[in-house]
Design a protein around this motif. Structure first.
Motif, PDB file in Angstrom:
ATOM      1  N   VAL A  63      -2.527   5.146  -1.114  1.00 47.32           N
ATOM      2  CA  VAL A  63      -1.538   6.225  -1.089  1.00 47.32           C
ATOM      3  C   VAL A  63      -2.231   7.584  -1.180  1.00 47.32           C
ATOM      4  O   VAL A  63      -1.872   8.529  -0.466  1.00 47.32           O
ATOM      5  N   ALA A  64      -3.235   7.688  -2.035  1.00 45.59           N
ATOM      6  CA  ALA A  64      -3.980   8.948  -2.146  1.00 45.59           C
ATOM      7  C   ALA A  64      -4.658   9.289  -0.824  1.00 45.59           C
ATOM      8  O   ALA A  64      -4.649  10.447  -0.382  1.00 45.59           O
ATOM      9  N   ILE A  90       5.573   7.532   3.358  1.00 48.95           N
ATOM     10  CA  ILE A  90       4.262   7.206   2.789  1.00 48.95           C
ATOM     11  C   ILE A  90       4.152   5.704   2.545  1.00 48.95           C
ATOM     12  O   ILE A  90       3.103   5.090   2.789  1.00 48.95           O
ATOM     13  N   ALA A  91       5.239   5.092   2.086  1.00 52.18           N
ATOM     14  CA  ALA A  91       5.233   3.646   1.857  1.00 52.18           C
ATOM     15  C   ALA A  91       4.966   2.892   3.155  1.00 52.18           C
ATOM     16  O   ALA A  91       4.186   1.930   3.186  1.00 52.18           O
ATOM     17  N   GLU A  92       5.593   3.333   4.251  1.00 50.55           N
ATOM     18  CA  GLU A  92       5.402   2.668   5.539  1.00 50.55           C
ATOM     19  C   GLU A  92       3.990   2.878   6.075  1.00 50.55           C
ATOM     20  O   GLU A  92       3.445   2.016   6.770  1.00 50.55           O
ATOM     21  N   MET A  93       3.385   4.002   5.744  1.00 52.74           N
ATOM     22  CA  MET A  93       2.024   4.277   6.195  1.00 52.74           C
ATOM     23  C   MET A  93       0.995   3.441   5.452  1.00 52.74           C
ATOM     24  O   MET A  93      -0.099   3.185   5.977  1.00 52.74           O
ATOM     25  N   THR A  94       1.319   3.027   4.239  1.00 53.52           N
ATOM     26  CA  THR A  94       0.318   2.397   3.375  1.00 53.52           C
ATOM     27  C   THR A  94       0.604   0.935   3.062  1.00 53.52           C
ATOM     28  O   THR A  94      -0.129   0.314   2.289  1.00 53.52           O
ATOM     29  N   VAL A 111       5.386   4.009  -4.435  1.00 51.55           N
ATOM     30  CA  VAL A 111       5.051   5.391  -4.079  1.00 51.55           C
ATOM     31  C   VAL A 111       5.733   6.361  -5.037  1.00 51.55           C
ATOM     32  O   VAL A 111       5.122   7.331  -5.505  1.00 51.55           O
ATOM     33  N   SER A 112       6.996   6.113  -5.358  1.00 49.70           N
ATOM     34  CA  SER A 112       7.726   6.989  -6.284  1.00 49.70           C
ATOM     35  C   SER A 112       7.049   7.012  -7.654  1.00 49.70           C
ATOM     36  O   SER A 112       6.928   8.071  -8.283  1.00 49.70           O
ATOM     37  N   ARG A 113       6.608   5.840  -8.112  1.00 53.48           N
ATOM     38  CA  ARG A 113       5.935   5.762  -9.414  1.00 53.48           C
ATOM     39  C   ARG A 113       4.629   6.551  -9.404  1.00 53.48           C
ATOM     40  O   ARG A 113       4.339   7.313 -10.344  1.00 53.48           O
ATOM     41  N   PHE A 125       3.757   9.037  -7.312  1.00 51.00           N
ATOM     42  CA  PHE A 125       4.033  10.465  -7.152  1.00 51.00           C
ATOM     43  C   PHE A 125       4.498  11.084  -8.471  1.00 51.00           C
ATOM     44  O   PHE A 125       4.144  12.217  -8.797  1.00 51.00           O
ATOM     45  N   SER A 126       5.308  10.351  -9.217  1.00 54.41           N
ATOM     46  CA  SER A 126       5.778  10.849 -10.504  1.00 54.41           C
ATOM     47  C   SER A 126       4.609  11.053 -11.463  1.00 54.41           C
ATOM     48  O   SER A 126       4.519  12.087 -12.146  1.00 54.41           O
ATOM     49  N   ALA A 127       3.694  10.087 -11.493  1.00 56.30           N
ATOM     50  CA  ALA A 127       2.526  10.190 -12.374  1.00 56.30           C
ATOM     51  C   ALA A 127       1.628  11.341 -11.952  1.00 56.30           C
ATOM     52  O   ALA A 127       1.139  12.114 -12.793  1.00 56.30           O
ATOM     53  N   TRP A 128       1.397  11.480 -10.652  1.00 52.08           N
ATOM     54  CA  TRP A 128       0.529  12.553 -10.161  1.00 52.08           C
ATOM     55  C   TRP A 128       1.162  13.926 -10.363  1.00 52.08           C
ATOM     56  O   TRP A 128       0.464  14.898 -10.635  1.00 52.08           O
ATOM     57  N   SER A 129       2.479  14.005 -10.247  1.00 52.31           N
ATOM     58  CA  SER A 129       3.170  15.276 -10.491  1.00 52.31           C
ATOM     59  C   SER A 129       3.048  15.670 -11.957  1.00 52.31           C
ATOM     60  O   SER A 129       2.833  16.845 -12.286  1.00 52.31           O
ATOM     61  N   THR A 130       3.176  14.698 -12.852  1.00 51.41           N
ATOM     62  CA  THR A 130       3.045  14.957 -14.287  1.00 51.41           C
ATOM     63  C   THR A 130       1.649  15.479 -14.619  1.00 51.41           C
ATOM     64  O   THR A 130       1.482  16.350 -15.482  1.00 51.41           O
ATOM     65  N   LYS A 131       0.645  14.978 -13.902  1.00 49.68           N
ATOM     66  CA  LYS A 131      -0.738  15.414 -14.125  1.00 49.68           C
ATOM     67  C   LYS A 131      -1.054  16.734 -13.424  1.00 49.68           C
ATOM     68  O   LYS A 131      -2.165  17.252 -13.548  1.00 49.68           O
TER      69      LYS A 131
END
Length: 234
Positions: free
Chosen positions: A158-159, A188-192, A199-201, A203-209
């Motif tokens: 995903v990254a 993004i899910a379809e790409m990976t 993907v939502s999980r 993105f949420s973690a990366w946004s928090t960071k």
């Protein structure tokens, strides 16, 4: 709905890699044999398995290329932006388009009938050389994606996908790099090859960071270096 666009000035495309090492008059001759058209957001340039009749050059906008599997699942293969050639079936000896191409925003593209590919091979070999160079780079990128899908954990995949989009279609902002077309978590899910939930999980973690900001069909990378390290497994 499509409508014809104005004639294209060769100077507007002279900096595209497709026209590297070419004279202005040669570029003009190539452009005159094509037709410039507007495409509205959501319009399709062609559908998977359609007879391949034209090849295209993007002048403005972004498009998505996707394939539908035998099971009915959609897989996003690639995104194309300004200056990129696509739908080049004659270059790979295909009679039909292998995927569907859809405008992500309002676009302008030049299209040529396939018969001109062989003509350009004779009259403008540098154009064909540049085109095959671009096709070769895409093949290498596709091979990289296959390796990613086969060997990497989902977080790295995903990254990598997000970083790839920033390189292809990113626009610098005051706070980071904005992917310059609507892109969703499902995309993004379809790409990976993963799920919307995963993907939502992430993105949420990366946004928090503080690595990114995610809105409705909007992604802005705030810490590209740190996200690139995640893609590399660090």
């Amino acid at each position: 709905m499509q409508k014809k666009a104005p004639k294209i000035d060769p100077s507007l495309v002279a900096d595209f890699p497709l026209f590297n090492d070419m004279k202005k008059e040669d570029i003009g001759d190539i452009l005159e044999k094509g037709v410039a058209k507007h495409y509205k957001k959501g319009d399709r340039f062609f559908d998977q398995f359609d007879e391949a009749t034209h090849f295209f050059l993007m002048l403005d906008g972004y498009l998505e290329v996707s394939k539908t599997t035998e099971e009915g699942s959609q897989v996003i293969m690639r995104h194309f932006g300004v200056g990129e050639l696509f739908g080049v079936a004659p270059a790979i000896a295909q009679k039909n388009y292998p995927a569907t191409s859809r405008a992500l925003v309002d676009c302008v593209a030049i299209l040529w009938e396939n018969k001109f590919w062989d003509l350009f091979l004779v009259e403008h070999p540098q154009f064909i050389k540049n085109a095959y160079s671009a096709i070769g780079q895409r093949l290498a990128q596709s091979q990289e994606r296959i390796v990613e899908m086969s060997t990497e954990q989902v977080e790295r995949r995903v990254a990598h996908a997000v970083m790839r989009l920033t390189h292809q279609c990113g626009v610098k902002t005051e706070t980071g790099i904005l992917i310059d077309f609507p892109v969703s978590r499902q995309d993004i899910a379809e790409m990976t090859g993963t799920t919307l939930h995963t993907v939502s999980r992430l993105f949420s973690a990366w946004s928090t960071k503080g690595l990114m900001q995610v809105g409705r069909q909007k992604i802005e990378v705030l810490e590209a270096h740190k996200l690139a390290l995640l893609a590399q497994g660090h």
